[in-house]
Design an enzyme around this catalytic site. Structure first.
Site, PDB file in Angstrom:
ATOM      1  N   GLU A   1       0.831  -1.204   0.000  1.00  0.00           N
ATOM      2  CA  GLU A   1       0.000   0.000   0.000  1.00  0.00           C
ATOM      3  C   GLU A   1       0.867   1.255   0.000  1.00  0.00           C
ATOM      4  OE1 GLU A   1      -1.997  -1.239   3.497  1.00  0.00           O
ATOM      5  OE2 GLU A   1      -3.445  -2.482   2.411  1.00  0.00           O
TER       6      GLU A   1
ATOM      7  N   LEU B   1      -6.484  -1.370  -0.556  1.00  0.00           N
ATOM      8  CA  LEU B   1      -6.433  -1.848   0.831  1.00  0.00           C
ATOM      9  C   LEU B   1      -7.116  -3.217   0.894  1.00  0.00           C
ATOM     10  CD1 LEU B   1      -7.165   1.400   2.872  1.00  0.00           C
ATOM     11  CD2 LEU B   1      -5.072   0.640   1.763  1.00  0.00           C
ATOM     12  N   SER B   2      -6.430  -4.199   0.398  1.00  0.00           N
ATOM     13  CA  SER B   2      -6.952  -5.564   0.325  1.00  0.00           C
ATOM     14  C   SER B   2      -5.839  -6.506   0.744  1.00  0.00           C
ATOM     15  CB  SER B   2      -7.394  -5.895  -1.103  1.00  0.00           C
ATOM     16  OG  SER B   2      -8.340  -4.974  -1.581  1.00  0.00           O
ATOM     17  N   GLU B   3      -5.477  -6.421   2.016  1.00  0.00           N
ATOM     18  CA  GLU B   3      -4.272  -7.122   2.469  1.00  0.00           C
ATOM     19  C   GLU B   3      -4.362  -8.620   2.226  1.00  0.00           C
ATOM     20  OE1 GLU B   3      -5.981  -4.984   4.431  1.00  0.00           O
ATOM     21  OE2 GLU B   3      -4.623  -3.256   4.535  1.00  0.00           O
TER      22      GLU B   3
ATOM     23  N   GLN C   1       2.594  -1.609   5.931  1.00  0.00           N
ATOM     24  CA  GLN C   1       2.927  -0.371   6.634  1.00  0.00           C
ATOM     25  C   GLN C   1       2.807  -0.513   8.141  1.00  0.00           C
ATOM     26  OE1 GLN C   1       0.664   3.100   5.474  1.00  0.00           O
ATOM     27  NE2 GLN C   1       1.138   2.744   3.329  1.00  0.00           N
TER      28      GLN C   1
ATOM     29  N   PHE D   1      -1.723  -9.704  11.554  1.00  0.00           N
ATOM     30  CA  PHE D   1      -2.798 -10.536  12.127  1.00  0.00           C
ATOM     31  C   PHE D   1      -3.871 -10.782  11.063  1.00  0.00           C
ATOM     32  CE2 PHE D   1      -1.563  -8.249  16.227  1.00  0.00           C
ATOM     33  CZ  PHE D   1      -0.699  -9.256  16.622  1.00  0.00           C
TER      34      PHE D   1
ATOM     35  N   HIS E   1      -1.510  -0.338  16.197  1.00  0.00           N
ATOM     36  CA  HIS E   1      -0.381  -0.050  15.304  1.00  0.00           C
ATOM     37  C   HIS E   1       0.961  -0.332  15.967  1.00  0.00           C
ATOM     38  CE1 HIS E   1      -3.323   1.863  12.774  1.00  0.00           C
ATOM     39  NE2 HIS E   1      -2.443   2.413  11.981  1.00  0.00           N
TER      40      HIS E   1
END
Lengths: 324, 322
Positions: A29, A56-58, A80, A86, A128
Site C-alpha cells: 500500500e 487496501l486488500s491485504e 505499513q 494478524f 499499530h
C-alpha cells in the site's frame, strides 16, 4: 566512511535485489510514493509492473503474492503497519507456508513480507504497535529482526533470495539507527546465524531487534560491575542455538530481552532451549512485554509495557546475585 | 483450442463419477481415512470448464476438489493413491483429498480454506503473463465462498488489474448445511457485477453448456479481456462429507434430493453418445479405475522418518518434537 541509515539500507537492498534478479517485484500500500519511506524512487526506476501499489486488500494481495511465487516470481510484500500481519496470518500460514509440504514438494513459495516499522512508535496505540515476530517463529516461518543497517540490508537480501517465505521485521525503534558503513562490504547476511555484538565473561544477554542497542548501552553502563556479552540472534526462526550455546557455556548466565508478550514469546523458547542443553550457574531471566499486552496510547503507559533498560539492568543484577 | 468432442467430455464426467463412487467405497473399507467431500452431481462443471482450457492454463479447486484435479488431467491412479495416503500419490501422501495438487498440469491445488484460492490463482496467472506466458486461469469455489471477504477482495484485484481468471461459482445450494437463501444477501452474479466483472448463470448439470460458456469467456480473456464469473447451478447428490453417511443431518428433504438427482450430468452428456459409444467409454473408465485402485492400494505408505520432508523448499530442517 559514509553513514547508512537503517531505512536507506532497506531501500538499497530492495534496489540491489531488483536489479540483480528481475523476478523480484514489490507490492503493498502506497509504495509508489513510499509512504513508509522505504520504496521512494523505486517506481520510477523499475516501473509499475514491478512496483505494484495495491488497494487496501491485504488478504487478497498477500495471496496474490503466493500465487505469483508459485509461478516463479519473488514478491516482496510491504505492510505499513505490523498489526496487519494478524489480518493476513491466514494467508501466510495456511497457504504460503503450507504449500510446499501439502503438495509433497511440488513447489516453493519464495515471498518476503517486509514490515518497516514494527513494534511501538510511541503514540500509535493499540492497533499499530504490535511486534509479532514470536507468532511467526511459532508457526515455523523464517523470521528475521535486524538490529543494524548492515543487517537490515543483508537479512532483507537473504530473505528475498530464500526459497521459503520470510518475514522481515524492521523495528520502528531501529529505523533511525545510522552506522558508518563501507558500502562495498554490504552483502547478504546468512539466515539463522546470530552474532556476538559485545564480548563479555559474566552473563549473556540475548537481545532482539532494536533492543540490541539498549542491551549494548546497559552493558556499557554496568561495565565496572559486570562483564556483559550481548548476543544478537538476528534470525528468530530458525534460531542460532549453537551460537548462543557457545556464549552461554562460557558465561554460565542468561538474560533475554524480547519485545514480545511474555507467554509463548521467543524469550521462553530461547531460555528453554538453552536449559535443555547446558546448566547455568544462576536461574535465567527474561524481560518482555507483559502477558497479553495491548500497548496503551499515553506515552508513559506505552513505555510502561515495553521492555526497557531499567528492567534489563535489574535483571542482569539479579542474575549476578543468584546462584542455582 | 477447446475440446468439443462429446465423447471426451462424457468420459471426463463419467471418470469423475466413478472415481468418487470408488473413493467412497474406499472410505467405507477404511483405506481412505478422514473421509472425502464427494463431488457427485457436480461433475459437469469441472469437466465442462476444463474442456475449454489449454494444457498450460491454471486451475485451483476446493475441498470438494477431486473433479477439478481429474478434469484438468491428473492421473487417476496417483490421485487415488493420494487419497489413500500413499507415497505414490500426487502429493506423496502429504496432501490427501483436500489438498491434491499437480503443478505439472497447472493444478495449483485443491484448497480447503473456503474462498482462499481465487486470490492465489490471480497472482499466479498475472505472474505467468508477466513472464511472457499468456495463460488464463479458472478458479472453482462454492456458494459458501461468496460471503468470504477475501473472495471479494480477489474479485476487485482481478478486475482492477484485468487478470484473466474465470471465477467459477459452483452453486450447489448449500454451504455445508446452510442453504443459499439463508446465507446470501443479493445475488452471486451481482457480486461480480459490482466489480464490473461480466457474470452469467449456466446450467451446471449440462457439461456441454458449461463448456460452451467457458469457451466463450476464455476466448474473450485470451483476447485481452479481464475476469469473468460463471455461476453454475448444480446439486450435490451426496453428503457434504462422508461423515454424513454415519451421522444423518436433516437439512434436505428426500423429495428435494430426489428432484436434484433427477438431472444427472452423466446421463445428460451420455445421451449425446450412441449407446455403443457410451458403453465403450464406460468400460474404458472401469478399466482405468480398476488399475487406479490397484495402484493406490499397492503403493507404500510414506516412511514416518520423512514426516517433515518438504516442510521447507529451501532445505531448512526443523527440530523434531522430542
Amino acid at each position: 566512511m559514509p553513514r547508512l541509515s537503517y531505512r536507506k539500507a532497506l531501500t538499497r537492498a530492495l534496489t540491489d535485489e531488483m536489479t540483480r534478479d528481475e523476478s523480484v517485484f514489490l507490492l503493498g500500500e502506497d509504495i509508489r510514493v513510499g509512504a513508509s519511506n522505504v520504496t521512494p524512487g523505486l517506481l520510477k526506476r523499475f516501473g509499475p509492473d514491478r512496483v505494484l501499489d495495491t488497494p487496501l486488500s491485504e488478504q487478497a494481495f498477500t495471496s496474490f503474492a503466493t500465487g505469483a511465487a508459485l509461478a516463479g516470481l519473488r514478491p516482496v510484500v510491504e505492510f505499513q503497519i505490523p498489526s496487519l500481519l494478524f489480518l493476513v496470518f491466514e494467508q501466510i500460514v495456511n497457504h504460503a507456508h503450507k504449500f510446499p509440504m501439502m503438495t509433497g514438494g511440488q513447489c516453493s513459495v519464495p515471498v518476503t513480507y517486509l514490515v518497516p516499522g514494527s513494534g511501538s512508535r510511541t503514540g500509535w496505540a493499540g492497533q499499530h504497535s504490535d511486534h509479532p515476530y514470536s507468532l511467526f517463529a511459532h508457526v515455523g516461518i523464517v523470521t528475521v529482526v535486524p538490529a543494524t543497517p548492515a543487517d537490515a540490508y543483508g537479512l532483507l537480501a537473504s530473505a528475498i533470495r530464500h526459497d521459503d517465505p520470510v518475514v522481515v521485521f524492521a523495528p520502528a525503534a531501529a529505523l533511525e539507527v545510522r552506522d558508518d558503513v563501507d558500502f562495498a562490504t554490504l552483502a547478504p547476511v546468512p539466515l539463522g546465524r546470530g552474532v556476538v555484538r559485545r564480548a563479555g565473561d559474566d552473563v549473556t544477554v540475548v537481545a532482539v531487534g532494536h533492543l540490541v542497542h539498549d542491551a549494548l548501552a546497559v552493558a556499557e553502563e554496568l561495565a565496572d560491575q559486570v562483564s556483559v556479552e550481548v548476543f544478537d540472534p538476528r534470525t528468530i526462526y530458525p534460531f542460532d542455538l549453537d551460537g548462543l550455546l557457545d556464549s552461554v557455556s562460557r558465561t554460565g548466565r542468561l538474560v533475554v530481552v524480547d519485545d514480545s508478550n511474555r507467554s509463548c514469546g521467543i524469550a521462553a523458547e530461547i531460555i528453554t532451549s538453552v536449559l535443555e542443553r547446558v546448566p547455568l550457574v544462576a536461574p535465567p531471566r527474561r524481560v518482555t512485554r507483559p502477558d497479553g499486552a495491548v500497548l496503551p496510547f499515553a506515552p508513559v503507559l506505552d513505555r510502561a509495557v515495553q521492555p526497557g533498560r531499567e528492567q534489563l539492568t535489574a535483571a542482569i543484577q539479579l542474575t549476578m546475585k543468584d546462584r542455582s | 483450442m477447446t475440446d468439443a468432442d462429446p465423447a471426451r467430455l462424457y468420459r471426463t464426467v463419467r471418470l469423475i463419477r466413478r472415481f468418487e463412487e470408488r473413493a467412497i467405497a474406499l472410505v467405507r473399507s477404511g483405506h481412505i481415512v478422514g473421509g472425502i467431500h464427494p463431488y457427485l452431481g457436480q461433475e459437469g462443471i469441472a469437466a465442462g470448464v476444463c474442456a475449454a482450457l489449454d494444457a498450460g492454463d491454471l486451475v485451483t479447486g476446493t475441498h470438494r476438489g477431486h473433479g477439478h484435479v481429474l478434469a484438468k488431467g491428473a492421473d487417476p491412479a496417483r490421485m487415488m493413491a493420494e487419497l489413500c495416503g500413499r507415497e505414490t500419490g500426487l502429493n506423496r501422501g502429504r496432501g490427501g483429498s483436500m489438498h491434491a495438487a499437480d503443478l505439472s498440469i497447472g493444478v495449483l491445488g485443491a484448497n480447503a480454506i473456503v474462498g482462499a484460492s481465487p486470490a492465489i490463482l490471480t497472482g499466479a496467472v498475472w505472474a505467468h503473463r508477466q513472464r511472457g506466458n499468456p495463460v488464463v486461469g479458472a478458479s472453482f469455489f462454492g456458494d459458501g465462498a461468496v460471503n468470504e471477504g477475501m473472495l471479494l477482495e480477489a474479485f476487485n484485484l482481478a478486475a482492477l488489474w484485468r487478470v484473466p481468471v474465470l471465477l467459477v461459482c459452483e452453486n450447489n445450494g448449500y454451504a455445508t448445511t446452510m442453504p443459499v437463501a439463508g446465507a446470501v444477501a443479493g445475488t452471486i452474479t451481482g457480486r461480480a457485477e459490482a466489480f464490473g466483472i461480466p457474470a452469467v448463470v449456466v446450467d451446471g448439470q449440462d457439461p456441454e453448456a458449461v463448456r460452451q460458456v467457458t469457451a466463450a469467456a476464455v476466448a474473450r480473456m485470451r483476447d485481452g479481456g479481464g475476469p469473468e464469473l460463471v455461476e453454475a447451478r448444480t446439486y450435490r447428490f451426496d453428503a457434504h462429507h462422508t461423515f454424513e453417511h454415519a451421522v444423518r443431518l436433516a437439512y434436505r428433504t428426500p423429495q428435494e434430493v430426489a428432484d436434484g438427482r433427477s438431472r444427472d450430468p452423466v446421463d445428460i452428456q451420455g445421451a449425446r453418445l450412441s449407446p455403443a459409444d457410451r458403453e465403450a467409454v464406460d468400460a474404458e473408465v472401469e478399466t482405468t479405475l480398476d488399475a487406479a485402485v490397484a495402484f493406490a492400494l499397492a503403493g507404500p505408505e510414506p516412511d514416518p522418518a520423512g514426516a517433515l520432508d518438504h516442510l521447507y523448499a529451501s532445505g531448512l530442517t526443523a527440530r523434531g518434537g522430542s
